[in-house]
Motif scaffolding. Structure first.
Motif, PDB file in Angstrom:
ATOM      1  N   GLU A 234       0.859  -1.201   0.000  1.00  0.00           N
ATOM      2  CA  GLU A 234       0.000   0.000   0.000  1.00  0.00           C
ATOM      3  C   GLU A 234       0.889   1.244   0.000  1.00  0.00           C
ATOM      4  O   GLU A 234       1.764   1.377   0.869  1.00  0.00           O
ATOM      5  CB  GLU A 234      -0.875   0.013   1.260  1.00  0.00           C
ATOM      6  N   PRO A 235       0.689   2.163  -0.951  1.00  0.00           N
ATOM      7  CA  PRO A 235       1.508   3.377  -0.975  1.00  0.00           C
ATOM      8  C   PRO A 235       1.474   4.117   0.370  1.00  0.00           C
ATOM      9  O   PRO A 235       0.427   4.191   1.016  1.00  0.00           O
ATOM     10  CB  PRO A 235       0.833   4.222  -2.064  1.00  0.00           C
TER      11      PRO A 235
ATOM     12  N   ASN B  42      -8.059  14.479  -4.998  1.00  0.00           N
ATOM     13  CA  ASN B  42      -8.831  13.690  -5.953  1.00  0.00           C
ATOM     14  C   ASN B  42      -9.265  12.326  -5.392  1.00  0.00           C
ATOM     15  O   ASN B  42     -10.398  11.883  -5.605  1.00  0.00           O
ATOM     16  CB  ASN B  42      -7.992  13.505  -7.229  1.00  0.00           C
ATOM     17  N   LEU B  43      -8.376  11.690  -4.632  1.00  0.00           N
ATOM     18  CA  LEU B  43      -8.714  10.373  -4.080  1.00  0.00           C
ATOM     19  C   LEU B  43      -9.889  10.471  -3.109  1.00  0.00           C
ATOM     20  O   LEU B  43     -10.782   9.622  -3.099  1.00  0.00           O
ATOM     21  CB  LEU B  43      -7.512   9.841  -3.303  1.00  0.00           C
TER      22      LEU B  43
ATOM     23  N   THR C 166       2.338   8.023  -8.312  1.00  0.00           N
ATOM     24  CA  THR C 166       2.205   9.164  -9.212  1.00  0.00           C
ATOM     25  C   THR C 166       0.761   9.289  -9.680  1.00  0.00           C
ATOM     26  O   THR C 166       0.167  10.365  -9.658  1.00  0.00           O
ATOM     27  CB  THR C 166       3.133   8.987 -10.443  1.00  0.00           C
ATOM     28  N   ARG C 167       0.189   8.174 -10.060  1.00  0.00           N
ATOM     29  CA  ARG C 167      -1.199   8.163 -10.556  1.00  0.00           C
ATOM     30  C   ARG C 167      -2.171   8.612  -9.469  1.00  0.00           C
ATOM     31  O   ARG C 167      -3.156   9.299  -9.732  1.00  0.00           O
ATOM     32  CB  ARG C 167      -1.533   6.737 -11.023  1.00  0.00           C
ATOM     33  N   LEU C 168      -1.885   8.221  -8.226  1.00  0.00           N
ATOM     34  CA  LEU C 168      -2.777   8.589  -7.118  1.00  0.00           C
ATOM     35  C   LEU C 168      -2.565  10.038  -6.687  1.00  0.00           C
ATOM     36  O   LEU C 168      -3.384  10.596  -5.953  1.00  0.00           O
ATOM     37  CB  LEU C 168      -2.533   7.677  -5.906  1.00  0.00           C
ATOM     38  N   GLY C 169      -1.450  10.624  -7.106  1.00  0.00           N
ATOM     39  CA  GLY C 169      -1.157  12.002  -6.700  1.00  0.00           C
ATOM     40  C   GLY C 169      -0.697  12.105  -5.252  1.00  0.00           C
ATOM     41  O   GLY C 169      -1.045  13.058  -4.540  1.00  0.00           O
ATOM     42  N   VAL C 170       0.096  11.116  -4.795  1.00  0.00           N
ATOM     43  CA  VAL C 170       0.537  11.151  -3.395  1.00  0.00           C
ATOM     44  C   VAL C 170       2.063  11.094  -3.255  1.00  0.00           C
ATOM     45  O   VAL C 170       2.570  10.960  -2.143  1.00  0.00           O
ATOM     46  CB  VAL C 170      -0.103   9.993  -2.580  1.00  0.00           C
TER      47      VAL C 170
END
Ligand code: SF4
Ligand code: SF4
Length: 447
Positions: free
Chosen positions: A50-51, A239-240, A364-368
């Motif tokens: 998990e990021p 966004n998440l 990166t995709r999650l923006g975190v």
């Protein structure tokens, strides 16, 4: 000799049951039940993916001896199973600590690249043993048991008579000092955030136990439990958070109007790539843009593990195929048709290895990416004034209180027992104090 081994086995199972050990990696399945099996492999899952979450890495660095001790006990108890630990290659400090701890043992180490979801049970079993769990099956079906490394730490402690009263967790994201530490069970989420110096932003939201498979915390007064893996703070308008705030109706409506059936969600689905017939793009058809029945499309959801990769990474339209799968599974269950009736054969997809999703790309995709931090272990002396301990923190039936309002309890004292003959877990006081309330679903203790 044989009698002696049998006695040792029953004694450990009883101790683990009395200590209230459950799967600490998420689901909360009672560990004493897993220990009753007879298997060939006992696998420790340290492939945290998990990021932003680092609690398993930190546990392996600082408590390798206990994890290894727990794994050896568990492996002996389940028929002298072969013990193995799965860990990511990038966690070099954890590998060094584990290697030192496994000297003179039969334990083998297995190394994983940094992809998501490396920690999925089916993936762990396949990578370490080469076996494929049958559709809708358990690792047990192919002679394996999998436990998170923290669960094995708890098995080790249980053998010494120490019950589960604390949860190891990472507190990360938009907080002053991201950290990993032990937290008393029942402590409020809002108070736990203060252990990391509190949020760095005025308007924030919290995710519990991970951004991919965790839950959006709707009430920050809720308590942490035996399965809380961590807390991640994000801006309320991230966004998440906006995506997790959508209702099922909103997700269905958006999916119905925007899904172009590109099938990226299926092409990158880890379960599909492992050889299971999960096809989220077909499940999306159940949202009503086909004349065919939803019931048939929903069968393509049945083997989904809800990893979230399709929704949060693969779909170019930012739709909700994972949520469509969850809804599909629930709809089939309501019809009494949740048993898999498709092919039993599982064959790994030829492109599995090249379609893996690196955690770096996922972040990166999650923006975190900006919230990535070391979050190292810090030993803290935490003394909450009050804890609210849920009576159901595990798979099975809620535990029954064995204390009364007004009673004085000590930390580690049994406060709730498994109902006779049921699946469940015992619960213990996480602080010393007075029981100030016993409600249907919780026990309140004030220091
Ligand atoms: S990736 Fe998105 S748009 Fe493409 S089929 Fe799946 S849900 Fe539809
Ligand atoms: S959540 Fe999506 S990607 Fe993950 S297993 Fe289910 S369908 Fe596949």
């Amino acid at each position: 000799m044989q009698q002696n081994a049998k006695e040792l086995r029953s004694r450990l199972i009883e101790k683990v049951k009395c200590a209230g050990v459950v799967g600490a990696g998420g689901a909360g399945f009672p560990t004493h039940v897993k220990l009753q099996s007879h298997v060939e492999w006992y696998l420790a899952n340290g492939a945290e993916c998990e990021p932003l979450m680092h609690k398993d890495r930190e546990l392996m660095i600082h408590f390798a001896t206990e994890i290894v001790g727990g794994l050896q006990l568990a492996a002996q108890t389940t028929g002298n199973a072969k013990p193995a630990i799965g860990v990511k290659k990038k966690n070099t400090q954890a590998i060094t600590a584990l290697k030192a701890a496994i000297q003179d043992t039969r334990i083998v180490m297995a190394y994983f690249d940094d992809y998501y979801p490396a920690g999925d049970e089916y993936e762990i079993v396949y990578t370490i043993t080469g076996r494929l769990v049958p559709p809708q099956g358990l690792p047990l079906d192919v002679g394996c048991v999998v436990n998170n490394v923290e669960t094995l730490y708890n098995v080790y402690q249980a053998e010494k008579g120490v019950p589960v009263t604390e949860k190891y967790m990472t507190i990360a994201g938009a907080v002053q000092n991201p950290v990993t530490t032990w937290v008393p069970i029942g402590m409020r989420v809002s108070d736990v955030l203060n252990l990391a110096g509190g949020a760095t932003i005025p308007y924030y939201a919290v995710m519990e136990s991970g951004l991919m498979m965790g839950k959006y915390v709707r009430d920050i007064d809720q308590p942490v439990t035996k399965t809380t893996g961590g807390l991640i703070v994000l801006p309320a308008d991230h966004n998440l958070i906006l995506r997790y705030s959508k209702t099922q109706k909103q997700m269905d409506r958006i999916g119905h109007s925007a899904c172009d059936q590109c099938s990226y969600c299926t092409e990158l689905c880890p379960r599909y790539l492992l050889g299971y017939n999960v096809q989220p793009h077909l499940v999306m058809r159940s949202l009503g843009f086909s004349r065919m029945g939803a019931e048939m499309w929903n069968t393509y959801a049945q083997l989904c593990c809800q990893c979230g990769l399709c929704t949060l990474y693969a779909c170019p339209e930012a739709l909700y195929p994972r949520e469509a799968c969850v809804k599909g599974i629930n709809d089939l269950r309501a019809l009494g048709k949740d048993k898999w009736e498709g092919a039993r054969e599982v064959q790994v997809h030829a492109t599995k290895d090249v379609r893996r999703v690196p955690v770096k790309h996922l972040k990166t995709r999650l923006g975190v990416t900006r919230y990535e931090a070391e979050a190292g272990y810090v030993k803290m002396d935490i003394q909450p004034d009050k804890v609210v301990i849920p009576l159901k923190q595990h798979v099975g039936i809620a535990s029954e209180p064995v204390v009364k309002e007004g009673e004085t309890v000590n930390k580690g004292q049994l406060i709730a027992q498994i109902p006779a003959g049921q699946l469940g877990a015992t619960i213990h006081a996480s602080i010393s104090g007075h029981v100030t309330a016993i409600q249907n679903d919780r026990i309140v203790i004030e220091a």
